[in-house]
Design a protein around this motif. Sequence first.
Motif, PDB file in Angstrom:
ATOM      1  N   ASN A  31       0.748  -1.389   0.357  1.00 27.11           N
ATOM      2  CA  ASN A  31       0.109   0.190   0.200  1.00 27.11           C
ATOM      3  C   ASN A  31       1.195   1.259   0.041  1.00 27.11           C
ATOM      4  O   ASN A  31       0.607   2.311   1.527  1.00 27.11           O
ATOM      5  CB  ASN A  31      -1.345  -0.004   1.186  1.00 27.11           C
ATOM      6  CG  ASN A  31      -1.757   1.437   1.050  1.00 27.11           C
ATOM      7  OD1 ASN A  31      -1.427   1.546   0.482  1.00 27.11           O
ATOM      8  ND2 ASN A  31      -2.189   1.716   2.021  1.00 27.11           N
ATOM      9  N   ASN A  33       0.356   3.857  -0.411  1.00 26.58           N
ATOM     10  CA  ASN A  33      -0.596   5.874   0.152  1.00 26.58           C
ATOM     11  C   ASN A  33      -0.556   6.020   1.372  1.00 26.58           C
ATOM     12  O   ASN A  33      -0.483   6.749   2.056  1.00 26.58           O
ATOM     13  CB  ASN A  33      -2.108   4.795  -0.331  1.00 26.58           C
ATOM     14  CG  ASN A  33      -2.686   6.480   0.405  1.00 26.58           C
ATOM     15  OD1 ASN A  33      -2.580   7.623  -0.095  1.00 26.58           O
ATOM     16  ND2 ASN A  33      -3.283   6.187   1.429  1.00 26.58           N
ATOM     17  N   ALA A  34      -0.170   4.358   2.040  1.00 23.37           N
ATOM     18  CA  ALA A  34       0.307   4.407   3.571  1.00 23.37           C
ATOM     19  C   ALA A  34       2.106   4.074   3.960  1.00 23.37           C
ATOM     20  O   ALA A  34       2.572   4.138   5.203  1.00 23.37           O
ATOM     21  CB  ALA A  34      -0.340   3.558   4.141  1.00 23.37           C
ATOM     22  N   PHE A  84      -4.749  13.037   7.225  1.00 21.41           N
ATOM     23  CA  PHE A  84      -5.070  11.191   8.074  1.00 21.41           C
ATOM     24  C   PHE A  84      -6.395  10.652   8.698  1.00 21.41           C
ATOM     25  O   PHE A  84      -6.307   9.800   8.348  1.00 21.41           O
ATOM     26  CB  PHE A  84      -4.355  11.578   9.330  1.00 21.41           C
ATOM     27  CG  PHE A  84      -2.584  12.139   8.784  1.00 21.41           C
ATOM     28  CD1 PHE A  84      -2.252  10.751   8.702  1.00 21.41           C
ATOM     29  CD2 PHE A  84      -1.888  12.670   9.242  1.00 21.41           C
ATOM     30  CE1 PHE A  84      -0.726  10.949   8.073  1.00 21.41           C
ATOM     31  CE2 PHE A  84      -0.758  13.471   8.066  1.00 21.41           C
ATOM     32  CZ  PHE A  84       0.337  12.407   8.228  1.00 21.41           C
ATOM     33  N   TYR A 101      -9.644  -0.884   1.659  1.00 20.78           N
ATOM     34  CA  TYR A 101      -9.006   0.332   1.500  1.00 20.78           C
ATOM     35  C   TYR A 101     -10.276   1.679   2.305  1.00 20.78           C
ATOM     36  O   TYR A 101      -9.795   2.694   1.558  1.00 20.78           O
ATOM     37  CB  TYR A 101      -7.453   1.136   1.631  1.00 20.78           C
ATOM     38  CG  TYR A 101      -5.983   0.153   2.096  1.00 20.78           C
ATOM     39  CD1 TYR A 101      -6.156  -0.200   3.369  1.00 20.78           C
ATOM     40  CD2 TYR A 101      -5.417  -1.299   0.722  1.00 20.78           C
ATOM     41  CE1 TYR A 101      -5.176  -0.810   3.484  1.00 20.78           C
ATOM     42  CE2 TYR A 101      -4.584  -1.402   1.022  1.00 20.78           C
ATOM     43  CZ  TYR A 101      -4.526  -2.007   2.794  1.00 20.78           C
ATOM     44  OH  TYR A 101      -3.768  -2.753   2.726  1.00 20.78           O
ATOM     45  N   LEU A 106      -6.393   7.311   6.224  1.00 18.78           N
ATOM     46  CA  LEU A 106      -4.901   6.986   5.879  1.00 18.78           C
ATOM     47  C   LEU A 106      -4.342   6.188   7.630  1.00 18.78           C
ATOM     48  O   LEU A 106      -3.412   5.637   7.180  1.00 18.78           O
ATOM     49  CB  LEU A 106      -3.709   8.670   5.122  1.00 18.78           C
ATOM     50  CG  LEU A 106      -2.516   8.406   5.664  1.00 18.78           C
ATOM     51  CD1 LEU A 106      -1.932   7.509   4.276  1.00 18.78           C
ATOM     52  CD2 LEU A 106      -1.923   9.837   4.586  1.00 18.78           C
ATOM     53  N   TRP A 107      -4.982   7.099   8.315  1.00 18.79           N
ATOM     54  CA  TRP A 107      -4.211   6.452   9.864  1.00 18.79           C
ATOM     55  C   TRP A 107      -4.676   5.814   9.608  1.00 18.79           C
ATOM     56  O   TRP A 107      -4.254   4.796  10.723  1.00 18.79           O
ATOM     57  CB  TRP A 107      -4.699   7.581  10.256  1.00 18.79           C
ATOM     58  CG  TRP A 107      -4.520   7.418  12.058  1.00 18.79           C
ATOM     59  CD1 TRP A 107      -4.897   6.362  12.729  1.00 18.79           C
ATOM     60  CD2 TRP A 107      -3.114   7.757  12.855  1.00 18.79           C
ATOM     61  NE1 TRP A 107      -4.747   6.660  14.623  1.00 18.79           N
ATOM     62  CE2 TRP A 107      -3.249   6.954  14.006  1.00 18.79           C
ATOM     63  CE3 TRP A 107      -2.239   8.482  12.141  1.00 18.79           C
ATOM     64  CZ2 TRP A 107      -2.371   7.142  15.282  1.00 18.79           C
ATOM     65  CZ3 TRP A 107      -1.443   8.736  13.495  1.00 18.79           C
ATOM     66  CH2 TRP A 107      -1.444   7.954  14.500  1.00 18.79           C
ATOM     67  N   GLN A 109      -4.623   2.887   7.692  1.00 21.91           N
ATOM     68  CA  GLN A 109      -3.973   2.299   6.386  1.00 21.91           C
ATOM     69  C   GLN A 109      -2.383   2.258   7.215  1.00 21.91           C
ATOM     70  O   GLN A 109      -1.955   1.217   7.134  1.00 21.91           O
ATOM     71  CB  GLN A 109      -4.353   3.092   5.477  1.00 21.91           C
ATOM     72  CG  GLN A 109      -5.570   2.760   5.150  1.00 21.91           C
ATOM     73  CD  GLN A 109      -5.450   3.768   3.543  1.00 21.91           C
ATOM     74  OE1 GLN A 109      -4.732   3.392   2.653  1.00 21.91           O
ATOM     75  NE2 GLN A 109      -6.418   4.675   3.030  1.00 21.91           N
ATOM     76  N   ILE A 110      -2.080   3.399   8.053  1.00 20.39           N
ATOM     77  CA  ILE A 110      -0.360   3.105   8.647  1.00 20.39           C
ATOM     78  C   ILE A 110      -0.088   1.385   9.225  1.00 20.39           C
ATOM     79  O   ILE A 110      -0.747   1.281   9.947  1.00 20.39           O
ATOM     80  CB  ILE A 110      -0.096   4.637   8.854  1.00 20.39           C
ATOM     81  CG1 ILE A 110      -0.465   5.176   7.920  1.00 20.39           C
ATOM     82  CG2 ILE A 110       1.855   4.442   9.610  1.00 20.39           C
ATOM     83  CD1 ILE A 110       0.097   6.774   8.760  1.00 20.39           C
TER      84      ILE A 110
END
Length: 217
Positions: A31, A33-34, A84, A101, A106-107, A109-110
């Motif tokens: 991913n 994105n993260a 986030f 997702y 985003l938070w 996904q991290i």
Amino acid sequence: MGRTRSSSILKVEQVGVNSQEEDLDSAIYENVNAEWVNRKGAWLIHPALIFAGKMVIDTIPGMRQDISWFLVNLFYLGFSYLMFHWVMGIPFQSDQHAGVYDELTLWEQIDSGAQYTPAKKWLLMVPILLFLASTHYSEYNPWMFAINLTALIFVLIPKLPQLHRRRVRFMVDEDEPSNTGTPAAATPRSGSCTPTSAEFPEHRPSLDAVTAAHFEK
């Protein structure tokens, strides 16, 4: 049975299932994105953006230091919240992860949703340090302190593990079953069948009359 609508002032909903199937879909491809938050130099982006924003705001004629730090703090917290905790999904290659997702920020996904990782600790510490700096340079002005603290709370609450994969919604309409509804049409009882002519003897023609009429023609 009909359904009626009722409004809830506050409702907490959980999104996603976090099943083994989702774990497999998310592990097929990285991913991107993260993952960038764990790459080399990614942590320096935040202080660089803060000081760059501070320099830009200081170029405004007549800008005071307390107002400058106050605006820098609000702009960073607003940008951090949008990035986030507001935007969901990934902007590219979403089909490679089978939509895992699509409902996650985003938070969330991290680090695949793991809590208290080094990256998340850093992202939790930066807004707190900026809040302290803004409070100090604003000389503890009560109005600025109240606004900064409110903005900080709005950014920190979504980072709590208790709100992972949860959404707080206001004024939500819910469907509830109702005791009254559209009346159903009456149906014949079990075992009944279409009535035959035997049940209505007054409408059954006489066999003798039919025979006599036939021979008179």
